[in-house]
Scaffold this motif. Structure first.
Motif, PDB file in Angstrom:
ATOM      1  N   LEU A  30      96.558 -32.095  28.006  1.00 45.30           N
ATOM      2  CA  LEU A  30      95.299 -32.429  28.677  1.00 45.30           C
ATOM      3  C   LEU A  30      95.540 -33.392  29.832  1.00 45.30           C
ATOM      4  CD1 LEU A  30      92.993 -32.842  25.559  1.00 45.30           C
ATOM      5  CD2 LEU A  30      92.653 -31.180  27.395  1.00 45.30           C
ATOM      6  N   GLU A  31      96.413 -34.368  29.601  1.00 48.09           N
ATOM      7  CA  GLU A  31      96.695 -35.327  30.666  1.00 48.09           C
ATOM      8  C   GLU A  31      97.376 -34.655  31.852  1.00 48.09           C
ATOM      9  OE1 GLU A  31      96.933 -39.523  28.207  1.00 48.09           O
ATOM     10  OE2 GLU A  31      98.755 -38.314  28.335  1.00 48.09           O
ATOM     11  N   ARG A  32      98.206 -33.649  31.599  1.00 51.04           N
ATOM     12  CA  ARG A  32      98.808 -32.903  32.716  1.00 51.04           C
ATOM     13  C   ARG A  32      97.753 -32.184  33.539  1.00 51.04           C
ATOM     14  NH1 ARG A  32     102.842 -31.737  28.843  1.00 51.04           N
ATOM     15  NH2 ARG A  32     102.019 -29.661  28.412  1.00 51.04           N
ATOM     16  N   ARG A  33      96.636 -31.859  32.896  1.00 54.48           N
ATOM     17  CA  ARG A  33      95.535 -31.205  33.615  1.00 54.48           C
ATOM     18  C   ARG A  33      94.642 -32.208  34.343  1.00 54.48           C
ATOM     19  NH1 ARG A  33      94.807 -26.077  32.771  1.00 54.48           N
ATOM     20  NH2 ARG A  33      92.661 -26.203  33.541  1.00 54.48           N
ATOM     21  N   GLY A  34      94.969 -33.470  34.258  1.00 51.65           N
ATOM     22  CA  GLY A  34      94.174 -34.488  34.937  1.00 51.65           C
ATOM     23  C   GLY A  34      93.092 -35.103  34.087  1.00 51.65           C
ATOM     24  N   VAL A  35      93.038 -34.762  32.802  1.00 55.08           N
ATOM     25  CA  VAL A  35      92.058 -35.353  31.904  1.00 55.08           C
ATOM     26  C   VAL A  35      92.604 -36.686  31.406  1.00 55.08           C
ATOM     27  CG1 VAL A  35      90.757 -35.074  29.760  1.00 55.08           C
ATOM     28  CG2 VAL A  35      91.246 -33.075  31.186  1.00 55.08           C
ATOM     29  N   GLN A  36      91.828 -37.739  31.546  1.00 60.78           N
ATOM     30  CA  GLN A  36      92.229 -39.036  30.996  1.00 60.78           C
ATOM     31  C   GLN A  36      91.867 -39.070  29.519  1.00 60.78           C
ATOM     32  OE1 GLN A  36      90.554 -42.405  33.051  1.00 60.78           O
ATOM     33  NE2 GLN A  36      91.418 -43.899  31.628  1.00 60.78           N
ATOM     34  N   ARG A  96     105.639 -13.921  20.247  1.00 60.66           N
ATOM     35  CA  ARG A  96     104.327 -14.262  19.715  1.00 60.66           C
ATOM     36  C   ARG A  96     103.905 -15.672  20.103  1.00 60.66           C
ATOM     37  NH1 ARG A  96     104.059 -11.279  13.736  1.00 60.66           N
ATOM     38  NH2 ARG A  96     104.819  -9.256  14.516  1.00 60.66           N
ATOM     39  N   ILE A  97     104.851 -16.593  20.119  1.00 65.31           N
ATOM     40  CA  ILE A  97     104.512 -17.961  20.513  1.00 65.31           C
ATOM     41  C   ILE A  97     104.139 -18.009  21.988  1.00 65.31           C
ATOM     42  CG2 ILE A  97     105.387 -20.320  20.732  1.00 65.31           C
ATOM     43  CD1 ILE A  97     104.768 -19.254  17.845  1.00 65.31           C
ATOM     44  N   GLU A  98     104.901 -17.322  22.818  1.00 66.44           N
ATOM     45  CA  GLU A  98     104.588 -17.311  24.244  1.00 66.44           C
ATOM     46  C   GLU A  98     103.201 -16.723  24.504  1.00 66.44           C
ATOM     47  OE1 GLU A  98     107.794 -15.156  25.966  1.00 66.44           O
ATOM     48  OE2 GLU A  98     109.182 -16.876  25.928  1.00 66.44           O
ATOM     49  N   ALA A  99     102.818 -15.727  23.711  1.00 69.73           N
ATOM     50  CA  ALA A  99     101.533 -15.059  23.914  1.00 69.73           C
ATOM     51  C   ALA A  99     100.361 -15.834  23.331  1.00 69.73           C
ATOM     52  CB  ALA A  99     101.580 -13.661  23.298  1.00 69.73           C
ATOM     53  N   ARG A 100     100.582 -16.577  22.229  1.00 71.48           N
ATOM     54  CA  ARG A 100      99.452 -17.136  21.487  1.00 71.48           C
ATOM     55  C   ARG A 100      99.434 -18.655  21.379  1.00 71.48           C
ATOM     56  NH1 ARG A 100     100.037 -13.400  16.024  1.00 71.48           N
ATOM     57  NH2 ARG A 100     100.642 -11.450  17.058  1.00 71.48           N
ATOM     58  N   HIS A 101     100.578 -19.307  21.549  1.00 69.15           N
ATOM     59  CA  HIS A 101     100.644 -20.723  21.195  1.00 69.15           C
ATOM     60  C   HIS A 101     101.299 -21.589  22.274  1.00 69.15           C
ATOM     61  CE1 HIS A 101      99.073 -20.173  17.145  1.00 69.15           C
ATOM     62  NE2 HIS A 101      99.813 -19.076  17.073  1.00 69.15           N
ATOM     63  N   ASP A 102     100.977 -21.297  23.521  1.00 71.21           N
ATOM     64  CA  ASP A 102     101.390 -22.149  24.630  1.00 71.21           C
ATOM     65  C   ASP A 102     100.388 -23.301  24.728  1.00 71.21           C
ATOM     66  OD1 ASP A 102     101.691 -23.333  27.185  1.00 71.21           O
ATOM     67  OD2 ASP A 102     102.554 -21.492  27.996  1.00 71.21           O
ATOM     68  N   ILE A 103     100.847 -24.552  24.613  1.00 74.20           N
ATOM     69  CA  ILE A 103      99.932 -25.691  24.557  1.00 74.20           C
ATOM     70  C   ILE A 103      99.130 -25.848  25.841  1.00 74.20           C
ATOM     71  CG2 ILE A 103     101.641 -27.368  25.355  1.00 74.20           C
ATOM     72  CD1 ILE A 103      98.797 -27.898  22.773  1.00 74.20           C
ATOM     73  N   ASP A 104      99.687 -25.463  26.967  1.00 73.95           N
ATOM     74  CA  ASP A 104      98.935 -25.591  28.214  1.00 73.95           C
ATOM     75  C   ASP A 104      97.746 -24.642  28.234  1.00 73.95           C
ATOM     76  OD1 ASP A 104     100.379 -27.669  29.575  1.00 73.95           O
ATOM     77  OD2 ASP A 104     102.022 -26.248  29.817  1.00 73.95           O
ATOM     78  N   ARG A 105      97.916 -23.474  27.643  1.00 70.84           N
ATOM     79  CA  ARG A 105      96.801 -22.542  27.558  1.00 70.84           C
ATOM     80  C   ARG A 105      95.721 -23.081  26.614  1.00 70.84           C
ATOM     81  NH1 ARG A 105      99.530 -18.277  26.011  1.00 70.84           N
ATOM     82  NH2 ARG A 105     100.106 -17.760  28.144  1.00 70.84           N
ATOM     83  N   ILE A 107      90.727 -22.079  18.833  1.00 73.96           N
ATOM     84  CA  ILE A 107      91.595 -22.673  19.851  1.00 73.96           C
ATOM     85  C   ILE A 107      92.891 -23.049  19.139  1.00 73.96           C
ATOM     86  CG2 ILE A 107      91.906 -24.499  21.555  1.00 73.96           C
ATOM     87  CD1 ILE A 107      88.898 -24.645  21.886  1.00 73.96           C
ATOM     88  N   PRO A 108      93.940 -22.260  19.307  1.00 73.35           N
ATOM     89  CA  PRO A 108      95.173 -22.475  18.531  1.00 73.35           C
ATOM     90  C   PRO A 108      95.866 -23.777  18.915  1.00 73.35           C
ATOM     91  CG  PRO A 108      95.135 -20.291  19.561  1.00 73.35           C
ATOM     92  CD  PRO A 108      94.047 -21.091  20.188  1.00 73.35           C
ATOM     93  N   CYS A 109      96.574 -24.352  17.971  1.00 74.95           N
ATOM     94  CA  CYS A 109      97.553 -25.381  18.310  1.00 74.95           C
ATOM     95  C   CYS A 109      98.686 -24.712  19.082  1.00 74.95           C
ATOM     96  CB  CYS A 109      98.094 -26.043  17.053  1.00 74.95           C
ATOM     97  SG  CYS A 109      96.888 -27.052  16.168  1.00 74.95           S
ATOM     98  N   GLY A 110      99.398 -25.498  19.844  1.00 74.37           N
ATOM     99  CA  GLY A 110     100.440 -24.890  20.647  1.00 74.37           C
ATOM    100  C   GLY A 110     101.645 -25.788  20.827  1.00 74.37           C
ATOM    101  N   LEU A 111     102.627 -25.246  21.512  1.00 75.80           N
ATOM    102  CA  LEU A 111     103.867 -25.950  21.818  1.00 75.80           C
ATOM    103  C   LEU A 111     104.027 -26.077  23.329  1.00 75.80           C
ATOM    104  CD1 LEU A 111     106.406 -24.090  19.483  1.00 75.80           C
ATOM    105  CD2 LEU A 111     105.047 -26.129  18.945  1.00 75.80           C
TER     106      LEU A 111
END
Length: 415
Positions: A35-41, A386-395, A212-216
């Motif tokens: 979230l912080e990488r997206r500019g959210v404090q 499967r992780i790349e498709a479903r569990h990317d934390i940035d997504r 909203i999945p957890c991600g890596l």
């Protein structure tokens, strides 16, 4: 407070936890960082600090320093905040008190809901003038109760993420219908968790319950190497009844007699350690099962890479982050057919067995020992895909940020 429609590009949210950081909670730390990488404090709040020993991971130590702990303020500060809330906004206080009484009836406990109300009063006053426009809690238990009461006292809108298993098992005591009703939205980490929330809280809340999945952060899992051909496995997690590590010694005892090179490393610690040690001694497996204690994230990744597969014989889970980590490192997984695990794991990327079945667990370990390098590699590659498709934390962070913005600008339920 008014909503902030620009929360995805520079807004300010509070993350509220019961205990933070904890060694098994790296997914929350990753979510905050994304979230912080997206500019959210993001401001971190927790009821208490972890008391299970010294934190091992440097990033957890940094998070500890960045977290504001409510209970360390002391009873006097919380009592003053409660009195101030009652006298300065009696109508809002009455509304929050009604919700606290509902919690009390569901929980069969008078004291804890009143403590939550005092914590919520302190938090609401702490957030005033901070620019924080939303509070997000992880787990639908006491932190979510505090977020709800804070909102009813006049604080920001709130949301919460439900994982399971414990919080879902305790559903009759958690007043999910009340917490969902007052929330802006609810994030479920799996379809299974969402279905449970609909069953528990009522289908009328379906529009506000999202998966909203957890991600890596996949950049942390860029190192790749072929799996060992040795029968070496790793199990990562708190040593506790839910994780069922106590089954491992009995399951592997016959295999170890035929396979002297069999090794299983248990990374983690907890209340079942003595019981597991007794089982290891009972079956004479001291050479085959190693208890390593907690490790930092880098070491966990290294130990997964050094293994043929991850072993997780759990009785109760949500969807373990360590399964995602193993797949991200292209290692297959042996685990159980419970909760959200079948949404990610099947025979294409590992072995899935009934929880508690020692014969089936033993057979899966045997098959993993005998699997060809080609089979192990194919399973690992499928897991990575499967992780790349479903569990990317940035997504996942993008979904959360969008939901924060959309929810905070929407009218709140007046009930």
């Amino acid at each position: 407070m008014e909503g902030n429609s620009e929360i995805g590009s520079g807004g300010h949210v509070a993350y509220l936890l019961n205990t933070y950081p904890v060694p098994s909670g790296t997914f929350i730390r990753r979510e905050i960082a994304a979230l912080e990488r997206r500019g959210v404090q993001v401001s971190r709040f927790a009821m208490r600090a972890w008391d299970g020993g010294e934190l091992v991971d440097p990033q957890d130590k940094a998070e500890h320093e960045a977290t504001h702990y409510v209970l360390t303020q002391g009873g006097n500060a919380l009592g003053k905040a409660l009195l101030k809330a009652a006298t300065s906004s009696p109508a809002k206080f009455a509304k929050a008190l009604v919700a606290a009484r509902t919690l009390s009836k569901r929980m069969g406990d008078i004291v804890r809901p009143l403590a939550y109300l005092a914590e919520a009063a302190y938090l609401e006053q702490k957030l005033r003038g901070s620019g924080i426009t939303h509070v997000h809690a992880h787990f639908g238990t006491n932190a979510t109760a505090v977020a709800m009461l804070c909102h009813l006292l006049g604080g920001p809108p709130y949301s919460f993420t439900v994982h399971g298993p414990d919080e879902l098992h305790e559903a009759p005591f958690q007043a999910y219908d009340l917490k969902i009703r007052h929330a802006s939205f609810v994030a479920a980490i799996t379809d299974f968790a969402r279905a449970e929330l609909l069953r528990i809280g009522g289908y009328e809340h379906a529009p506000k319950i999202d998966v909203i999945p957890c991600g890596l952060d996949l950049r942390d899992f860029s190192e790749q190497r072929s799996a060992t051909e040795e029968p070496h496995f790793v199990c990562v997690g708190r040593l506790c009844p839910q994780k069922a590590q106590r089954l491992i010694p009995e399951a592997i005892a016959p295999i170890a007699k035929e396979n002297p090179d069999l090794r299983i490393e248990l990374i983690g610690d907890g209340e079942d350690r003595a019981l597991i040690e007794a089982e290891i001694e009972k079956y004479g497996l001291e050479r085959h099962i190693i208890l390593s204690g907690w490790a930092d994230n880098r070491t966990v990744r290294e130990r997964i890479l050094a293994a043929r597969a991850l072993l997780l014989p759990s009785f109760a889970e949500g969807l373990p982050i360590v399964i995602m980590e193993s797949f991200a490192l292209r290692r297959p997984v042996i685990s159980t057919f419970i909760a959200g695990i079948p949404e990610l794991l099947d025979s294409q990327c590992g072995w899935i067995v009934p929880a508690g079945s020692i014969p089936r667990l033993r057979r899966a370990i045997e098959e993993a020992c005998l699997a060809s390098p080609k089979t192990v590699a194919a399973m690992g590659n499928e897991g990575r895909s499967r992780i790349e498709a479903r569990h990317d934390i940035d997504r996942s962070a993008a979904l959360l940020a969008e939901r924060f913005a959309r929810s905070d600008s929407a009218p709140q339920d007046p009930r």
